[in-house]
Design a protein around this motif. Sequence first.
Motif, PDB file in Angstrom:
ATOM      1  N   ALA A  35      12.124 -74.854  13.714  1.00 20.26           N
ATOM      2  CA  ALA A  35      11.980 -75.071  15.150  1.00 20.26           C
ATOM      3  C   ALA A  35      10.519 -74.853  15.526  1.00 20.26           C
ATOM      4  CB  ALA A  35      12.882 -74.108  15.915  1.00 20.26           C
ATOM      5  N   THR A  36       9.955 -75.782  16.267  1.00 24.87           N
ATOM      6  CA  THR A  36       8.563 -75.666  16.694  1.00 24.87           C
ATOM      7  C   THR A  36       8.518 -75.158  18.127  1.00 24.87           C
ATOM      8  OG1 THR A  36       8.540 -78.008  17.372  1.00 24.87           O
ATOM      9  CG2 THR A  36       7.775 -77.481  15.151  1.00 24.87           C
ATOM     10  N   LEU A  37       7.690 -74.174  18.358  1.00 22.62           N
ATOM     11  CA  LEU A  37       7.576 -73.535  19.660  1.00 22.62           C
ATOM     12  C   LEU A  37       6.152 -73.715  20.174  1.00 22.62           C
ATOM     13  CD1 LEU A  37       9.363 -70.211  18.659  1.00 22.62           C
ATOM     14  CD2 LEU A  37      10.414 -72.286  19.581  1.00 22.62           C
ATOM     15  N   LYS A  38       6.022 -74.203  21.386  1.00 20.86           N
ATOM     16  CA  LYS A  38       4.705 -74.484  21.957  1.00 20.86           C
ATOM     17  C   LYS A  38       4.251 -73.305  22.820  1.00 20.86           C
ATOM     18  CE  LYS A  38       2.279 -77.938  24.793  1.00 20.86           C
ATOM     19  NZ  LYS A  38       2.442 -79.193  25.574  1.00 20.86           N
ATOM     20  N   ILE A  39       3.088 -72.776  22.489  1.00 20.22           N
ATOM     21  CA  ILE A  39       2.513 -71.641  23.201  1.00 20.22           C
ATOM     22  C   ILE A  39       1.124 -72.027  23.713  1.00 20.22           C
ATOM     23  CG2 ILE A  39       1.699 -69.260  23.015  1.00 20.22           C
ATOM     24  CD1 ILE A  39       4.717 -69.495  22.840  1.00 20.22           C
ATOM     25  N   PHE A  71      -6.318 -76.533  19.226  1.00 20.07           N
ATOM     26  CA  PHE A  71      -4.975 -76.614  18.648  1.00 20.07           C
ATOM     27  C   PHE A  71      -4.934 -75.883  17.317  1.00 20.07           C
ATOM     28  CE2 PHE A  71      -2.009 -78.616  15.660  1.00 20.07           C
ATOM     29  CZ  PHE A  71      -0.813 -78.418  16.337  1.00 20.07           C
ATOM     30  N   GLY A  72      -3.892 -75.069  17.145  1.00 19.29           N
ATOM     31  CA  GLY A  72      -3.692 -74.371  15.889  1.00 19.29           C
ATOM     32  C   GLY A  72      -2.209 -74.198  15.625  1.00 19.29           C
ATOM     33  N   ARG A  73      -1.900 -73.689  14.446  1.00 15.93           N
ATOM     34  CA  ARG A  73      -0.495 -73.501  14.064  1.00 15.93           C
ATOM     35  C   ARG A  73      -0.345 -72.190  13.309  1.00 15.93           C
ATOM     36  NH1 ARG A  73       1.470 -77.479   9.657  1.00 15.93           N
ATOM     37  NH2 ARG A  73       0.682 -75.829   8.296  1.00 15.93           N
ATOM     38  N   ILE A  74       0.782 -71.512  13.528  1.00 14.09           N
ATOM     39  CA  ILE A  74       1.083 -70.296  12.790  1.00 14.09           C
ATOM     40  C   ILE A  74       2.577 -70.265  12.511  1.00 14.09           C
ATOM     41  CG2 ILE A  74       1.247 -68.982  14.953  1.00 14.09           C
ATOM     42  CD1 ILE A  74       0.409 -66.504  13.374  1.00 14.09           C
ATOM     43  N   THR A  75       2.936 -70.040  11.249  1.00 16.93           N
ATOM     44  CA  THR A  75       4.334 -69.982  10.848  1.00 16.93           C
ATOM     45  C   THR A  75       4.833 -68.545  10.953  1.00 16.93           C
ATOM     46  OG1 THR A  75       4.042 -71.835   9.315  1.00 16.93           O
ATOM     47  CG2 THR A  75       5.966 -70.430   8.973  1.00 16.93           C
ATOM     48  N   HIS A  80      10.791 -70.773  12.233  1.00 18.31           N
ATOM     49  CA  HIS A  80      10.027 -70.867  13.471  1.00 18.31           C
ATOM     50  C   HIS A  80       8.539 -71.071  13.198  1.00 18.31           C
ATOM     51  CE1 HIS A  80      13.655 -68.456  14.480  1.00 18.31           C
ATOM     52  NE2 HIS A  80      13.657 -69.219  15.555  1.00 18.31           N
ATOM     53  N   VAL A  81       7.983 -72.080  13.852  1.00 20.40           N
ATOM     54  CA  VAL A  81       6.555 -72.377  13.761  1.00 20.40           C
ATOM     55  C   VAL A  81       5.994 -72.457  15.180  1.00 20.40           C
ATOM     56  CG1 VAL A  81       4.815 -74.057  13.054  1.00 20.40           C
ATOM     57  CG2 VAL A  81       6.811 -73.648  11.604  1.00 20.40           C
ATOM     58  N   LEU A  82       4.897 -71.742  15.414  1.00 26.03           N
ATOM     59  CA  LEU A  82       4.244 -71.786  16.716  1.00 26.03           C
ATOM     60  C   LEU A  82       3.119 -72.817  16.699  1.00 26.03           C
ATOM     61  CD1 LEU A  82       3.817 -68.028  17.769  1.00 26.03           C
ATOM     62  CD2 LEU A  82       5.680 -69.598  18.326  1.00 26.03           C
ATOM     63  N   TYR A  83       3.099 -73.680  17.687  1.00 24.31           N
ATOM     64  CA  TYR A  83       1.973 -74.574  17.919  1.00 24.31           C
ATOM     65  C   TYR A  83       1.177 -73.993  19.086  1.00 24.31           C
ATOM     66  CZ  TYR A  83       3.869 -78.207  14.843  1.00 24.31           C
ATOM     67  OH  TYR A  83       4.316 -78.902  13.740  1.00 24.31           O
ATOM     68  N   LEU A  84      -0.082 -73.722  18.857  1.00 22.39           N
ATOM     69  CA  LEU A  84      -0.928 -73.086  19.860  1.00 22.39           C
ATOM     70  C   LEU A  84      -1.854 -74.105  20.510  1.00 22.39           C
ATOM     71  CD1 LEU A  84      -1.951 -69.955  17.746  1.00 22.39           C
ATOM     72  CD2 LEU A  84      -0.026 -70.173  19.328  1.00 22.39           C
ATOM     73  N   PHE A  85      -1.871 -74.113  21.824  1.00 24.31           N
ATOM     74  CA  PHE A  85      -2.737 -75.015  22.582  1.00 24.31           C
ATOM     75  C   PHE A  85      -3.636 -74.174  23.483  1.00 24.31           C
ATOM     76  CE2 PHE A  85       0.744 -77.654  21.289  1.00 24.31           C
ATOM     77  CZ  PHE A  85       0.225 -78.926  21.158  1.00 24.31           C
ATOM     78  N   GLY A  86      -4.925 -74.188  23.186  1.00 22.05           N
ATOM     79  CA  GLY A  86      -5.881 -73.494  24.033  1.00 22.05           C
ATOM     80  C   GLY A  86      -6.320 -74.402  25.175  1.00 22.05           C
ATOM     81  N   THR A  87      -6.277 -73.890  26.389  1.00 17.27           N
ATOM     82  CA  THR A  87      -6.626 -74.691  27.562  1.00 17.27           C
ATOM     83  C   THR A  87      -8.131 -74.596  27.845  1.00 17.27           C
ATOM     84  OG1 THR A  87      -6.279 -72.862  29.117  1.00 17.27           O
ATOM     85  CG2 THR A  87      -4.362 -74.228  28.570  1.00 17.27           C
ATOM     86  N   PRO A  88      -8.693 -75.615  28.483  1.00  9.48           N
ATOM     87  CA  PRO A  88     -10.102 -75.522  28.889  1.00  9.48           C
ATOM     88  C   PRO A  88     -10.248 -74.520  30.022  1.00  9.48           C
ATOM     89  CG  PRO A  88      -9.128 -77.536  29.741  1.00  9.48           C
ATOM     90  CD  PRO A  88      -8.104 -76.921  28.831  1.00  9.48           C
TER      91      PRO A  88
END
Length: 222
Positions: free
Chosen positions: A33-37, A91-95, A100-108
Amino acid sequence: MAYVNDCDAPAPGRAPAPGRAAHPAQAVAAPPATLKILVAGGFGAGKTTFVGAVSEIEPLSTEELLSGVGASRDPLHGVEEKTTTTVALDFGRITLDERHVLYLFGTPGQHRFWFLWEELCAGALGAVVLADTRRLADCFPAVDFFERRGIGFIVAVNEFDGGHRYGPDEVREAVGLGPEVPVVRCDARLASSGTGALVALVRHLLCMSAVSSSSSESGEPP
């Protein structure tokens, strides 16, 4: 440790004999499952550094050099050493585990790029708001953004070298956070520290989900 006996495996293209379970090596694992953070905060709060530190892959970054015009629109008081800025996202990723896998999105962080936040927050499970005690007021817009949209978040105080150290309760009072929002200390340069902040966020989101489920079962508003 159990070992697979190759002699027990059915021949290619043949189904297992009646009454016999499929060979373990043939079982198809469910995709994780991919989780967006989101990782948000003010200009120069350390979002790009945070994503880069915790990501298990080479992070995608959209940093550009600060120009004279940009510097005049985004005052560098307190972050004079900053020479680049994110113009779209990081953008980065951490398992976390096999499931469960986290997809990381850094905002401007710059105000003129905030229109991207609406698109970035679509489908987001939660957010880490980085607070820089040298410019604490810069995290207010991010806190307000997530509160208005009902997105769970925590505040991670990024402790820069030479910056004043405030306690979590002091930060909570200054930012006007409710008692339910966790405030943690963080060093965005360290993978262990960033991962700790993400763990705190996931725990917070699980608590929010449990409270919401309990309220729904009792018929009370959350």
